[in-house]
Design a protein around this motif. Structure first.
Motif, PDB file in Angstrom:
ATOM      1  N   GLN A  23       0.833  -1.211   0.000  1.00 62.73           N
ATOM      2  CA  GLN A  23       0.000   0.000   0.000  1.00 62.73           C
ATOM      3  C   GLN A  23       0.866   1.259   0.000  1.00 62.73           C
ATOM      4  O   GLN A  23       0.616   2.218  -0.735  1.00 62.73           O
ATOM      5  N   THR A  24       1.904   1.252   0.831  1.00 67.65           N
ATOM      6  CA  THR A  24       2.763   2.430   0.971  1.00 67.65           C
ATOM      7  C   THR A  24       3.536   2.680  -0.326  1.00 67.65           C
ATOM      8  O   THR A  24       3.679   3.828  -0.775  1.00 67.65           O
ATOM      9  N   LEU A  25       4.002   1.619  -0.943  1.00 69.97           N
ATOM     10  CA  LEU A  25       4.743   1.759  -2.204  1.00 69.97           C
ATOM     11  C   LEU A  25       3.817   2.254  -3.318  1.00 69.97           C
ATOM     12  O   LEU A  25       4.172   3.153  -4.093  1.00 69.97           O
ATOM     13  N   ALA A  26       2.612   1.667  -3.369  1.00 65.26           N
ATOM     14  CA  ALA A  26       1.674   2.057  -4.433  1.00 65.26           C
ATOM     15  C   ALA A  26       1.267   3.521  -4.279  1.00 65.26           C
ATOM     16  O   ALA A  26       1.124   4.248  -5.272  1.00 65.26           O
ATOM     17  N   ALA A  27       1.114   3.967  -3.024  1.00 65.79           N
ATOM     18  CA  ALA A  27       0.718   5.365  -2.780  1.00 65.79           C
ATOM     19  C   ALA A  27       1.782   6.325  -3.306  1.00 65.79           C
ATOM     20  O   ALA A  27       1.474   7.476  -3.638  1.00 65.79           O
ATOM     21  N   MET A 398       6.341  -2.047  10.457  1.00 65.83           N
ATOM     22  CA  MET A 398       7.527  -2.484   9.709  1.00 65.83           C
ATOM     23  C   MET A 398       7.257  -2.475   8.205  1.00 65.83           C
ATOM     24  O   MET A 398       8.156  -2.185   7.416  1.00 65.83           O
ATOM     25  N   GLY A 399       6.026  -2.813   7.835  1.00 66.20           N
ATOM     26  CA  GLY A 399       5.680  -2.764   6.414  1.00 66.20           C
ATOM     27  C   GLY A 399       5.842  -1.346   5.884  1.00 66.20           C
ATOM     28  O   GLY A 399       6.439  -1.124   4.811  1.00 66.20           O
ATOM     29  N   ALA A 400       5.334  -0.370   6.639  1.00 64.39           N
ATOM     30  CA  ALA A 400       5.461   1.029   6.225  1.00 64.39           C
ATOM     31  C   ALA A 400       6.930   1.445   6.176  1.00 64.39           C
ATOM     32  O   ALA A 400       7.381   2.115   5.243  1.00 64.39           O
ATOM     33  N   TRP A 401       7.668   1.013   7.180  1.00 59.38           N
ATOM     34  CA  TRP A 401       9.068   1.421   7.296  1.00 59.38           C
ATOM     35  C   TRP A 401       9.912   0.824   6.163  1.00 59.38           C
ATOM     36  O   TRP A 401      10.743   1.512   5.547  1.00 59.38           O
ATOM     37  N   ALA A 402       9.712  -0.446   5.890  1.00 59.76           N
ATOM     38  CA  ALA A 402      10.476  -1.093   4.811  1.00 59.76           C
ATOM     39  C   ALA A 402      10.133  -0.435   3.468  1.00 59.76           C
ATOM     40  O   ALA A 402      11.014  -0.220   2.622  1.00 59.76           O
ATOM     41  N   ALA A 403       8.845  -0.105   3.291  1.00 60.87           N
ATOM     42  CA  ALA A 403       8.453   0.540   2.034  1.00 60.87           C
ATOM     43  C   ALA A 403       9.117   1.919   1.923  1.00 60.87           C
ATOM     44  O   ALA A 403       9.613   2.287   0.842  1.00 60.87           O
ATOM     45  N   ASP A 404       9.157   2.666   3.014  1.00 60.66           N
ATOM     46  CA  ASP A 404       9.851   3.968   2.986  1.00 60.66           C
ATOM     47  C   ASP A 404      11.318   3.782   2.598  1.00 60.66           C
ATOM     48  O   ASP A 404      11.884   4.551   1.819  1.00 60.66           O
ATOM     49  N   GLY A 405      11.917   2.741   3.189  1.00 59.82           N
ATOM     50  CA  GLY A 405      13.316   2.468   2.883  1.00 59.82           C
ATOM     51  C   GLY A 405      13.496   2.142   1.408  1.00 59.82           C
ATOM     52  O   GLY A 405      14.439   2.603   0.752  1.00 59.82           O
ATOM     53  N   LEU A 407      11.542   3.113  -1.014  1.00 57.93           N
ATOM     54  CA  LEU A 407      11.328   4.339  -1.799  1.00 57.93           C
ATOM     55  C   LEU A 407      12.586   5.196  -1.788  1.00 57.93           C
ATOM     56  O   LEU A 407      12.987   5.764  -2.811  1.00 57.93           O
ATOM     57  N   ALA A 408      13.206   5.286  -0.629  1.00 58.82           N
ATOM     58  CA  ALA A 408      14.452   6.069  -0.540  1.00 58.82           C
ATOM     59  C   ALA A 408      15.515   5.447  -1.437  1.00 58.82           C
ATOM     60  O   ALA A 408      16.265   6.147  -2.122  1.00 58.82           O
ATOM     61  N   TRP A 409      15.554   4.144  -1.456  1.00 60.84           N
ATOM     62  CA  TRP A 409      16.533   3.420  -2.288  1.00 60.84           C
ATOM     63  C   TRP A 409      16.275   3.697  -3.774  1.00 60.84           C
ATOM     64  O   TRP A 409      17.192   3.982  -4.545  1.00 60.84           O
TER      65      TRP A 409
END
Ligand SMILES: Cc1cc2nc3c(=O)[nH]c(=O)nc-3n(C[C@H](O)[C@H](O)[C@H](O)COP(=O)(O)OP(=O)(O)OC[C@H]3O[C@@H](n4cnc5c(N)ncnc54)[C@H](O)[C@@H]3O)c2cc1C
Length: 414
Positions: A23-27, A398-405, A407-409
């Motif tokens: 969800q976080t990545l798709a957003a 953790m799902g949100a955090w990994a997705a943020d990571g 995205l940063a990558w």
């Protein structure tokens, strides 16, 4: 920095951690495909809903974080990123408001997982997330691409810009998470701490008479100490089972009990729980009450009348050996009924799993250090927490955090 619009992500595992990462990545505009081995995602989440779906907890942040024990420092920023309050707001945004129960635990008002999960899947579909069901991750090819095997046994390599693994632990394996990811990760040099049962009942060698009579009976408001551990006593309601004992104070002592069992199997003293059946009454007061035994009182009447023990509590005292008749000796027994633990119940009966990918293997973004572009989230990592909503909360965060990571990558690569 935002990722290029053409970025793609493979999320492996459709539990709370994986779907929230998706969800976080798709957003953020990433094209996400979730690969789920089962015919439908979120099976453990839906099973958790059978018990009311305790999705998070309302307690203050310091005690909340304390539930994660040695992993608290790693998890703290993730809980800030997607907090218990955020989780409640998110449920509400999906049309499923929550409430705080008397114990501080948070539940959806519907008290079930199905309406929330259905709304979530619809939201993910709207956001463009594709979920490929019956699609099991089965390793990597020589170029490091993930291999996905479909239900006909056909395996293909999938190319994506980033990968998030959220394959869960190993409890209730028929729901999809069975820990079979451990060996492939180890083969790639990733340190994985042994997966062990957490939030699990214990085996106790009850007498047949006791097991038959009291299986299913609660021990209300007791305090349980793991003898010789130095760990604090845990309060709450425990449940006697045919095979042993389970419940909140047992789960909360899980890591201490595992350590005591390990020590016992290495030749140290047996793992013994000391159960205080009357933690709210101090020993002096108990002894005073017990000294008022009437001559005609049977032991059962004495214990029921003077200190209010119920049949299960009295049965537990009898199970420990011959009942003392002296008030002082009886007080000592009521304050610490010894229960020898044989083992934990097997991992497939556990609510969650301890162990997993060692924290040292992931950077601060949950990226696997030796696999750039590959992130992990949820129960796959080496952390544990008691029941109370802490497991789901951390999985979402953790799902949100990994997705943020991730995205940063992706942004860094632009
Ligand atoms: C009976 C029960 C009750 C619970 N109640 C609560 C509760 O009330 N509150 C709470 O906080 N927690 C509760 N939990 C724990 C909670 O459900 C888990 O901690 C949480 O689901 C972990 O999320 P996850 O996404 O890390 O893993 P999972 O939910 O296990 O999801 C992992 C997913 O990965 C998939 N997968 C595994 N291997 C592969 C593969 N090779 N390829 C593709 N897909 C794969 C699995 O099929 C699964 O869908 C309960 C657990 C149980 C068993």
């Amino acid at each position: 920095m935002s990722p290029p619009t053409s970025s793609t992500a493979a999320v492996i595992g459709g539990g709370p951690a994986g779907l929230f990462a998706a969800q976080t990545l798709a957003a953020a505009g990433v094209k996400v495909t979730v690969y789920e081995r089962m015919p439908s995602p979120g099976r453990k989440f839906l099973l958790a809903g059978h018990g009311g779906l305790n999705i998070t907890h309302s307690e203050d942040r310091a005690p909340f974080l304390g539930r994660y024990g040695p992993s608290a420092d790693r998890i703290a920023p993730m809980l800030e990123r997607f907090s218990p309050e955020d989780l409640r707001a998110w449920c509400e945004s999906l049309g499923q408001p929550t409430f705080v129960g008397s114990s501080g635990r948070v539940f959806p008002q519907a008290f079930r997982a199905t309406p929330l999960f259905r709304a979530w899947l619809a939201h993910l579909a709207d956001a463009g997330v594709t979920i490929e069901r019956r699609s099991a991750w089965s390793g990597w090819d020589a170029d490091g691409r993930v291999l996905i095997t479909d239900s006909s046994g056909r395996t293909r390599a999938v190319k994506s810009d980033i990968t998030v693994f959220a394959l869960g632990g190993a409890s209730w394996p028929h729901l999809g998470a069975d820990g079979s990811w451990v060996e492939p990760f180890r083969e790639r040099g990733v340190e994985v701490t042994e997966l062990r049962a957490a939030n699990v009942g214990l085996r106790v060698a009850w007498s047949d008479v006791f097991a038959q009579r009291f299986a299913g009976a609660p021990l209300k408001n007791v305090s349980i100490t793991v003898r010789g551990s130095g760990a604090p006593p845990r309060r709450g309601d425990a449940m006697l089972t045919r095979a042993g004992i389970e419940g909140g104070p047992i789960y909360a002592s899980g890591a201490t009990i595992r350590a005591a069992l390990d020590a016992a199997s290495a030749g140290d003293d047996a793992c013994v729980l000391d159960i205080d059946l009357r933690p709210d009454v101090d020993a002096a007061e108990l002894e005073k009450r017990l000294s008022r035994r009437r001559p005609k009182d049977s032991a059962t009447t004495w214990l029921r009348r003077s200190v209010g023990l119920d049949p299960a509590g009295i049965g537990l005292l009898r199970e420990a050996g011959t009942l003392p008749t002296e008030p002082a000796a009886m007080t000592a027994l009521i304050k610490a009924v010894p229960v020898a633990v044989v083992d934990t119940m097997p991992i497939d009966r556990a609510i969650s799993t301890a162990g997993g990918i060692a924290w040292s293997e992931v950077d601060e973004h949950l990226m696997v250090r030796r696999m750039p572009g590959t992130f992990v989230a949820g129960e796959m990592l080496d952390w544990e927490a008691p029941t109370g909503g802490y497991l789901l909360q951390a999985s979402f965060s953790m799902g949100a955090w990994a997705a943020d990571g991730a995205l940063a990558w992706l942004g860094r690569d632009v």
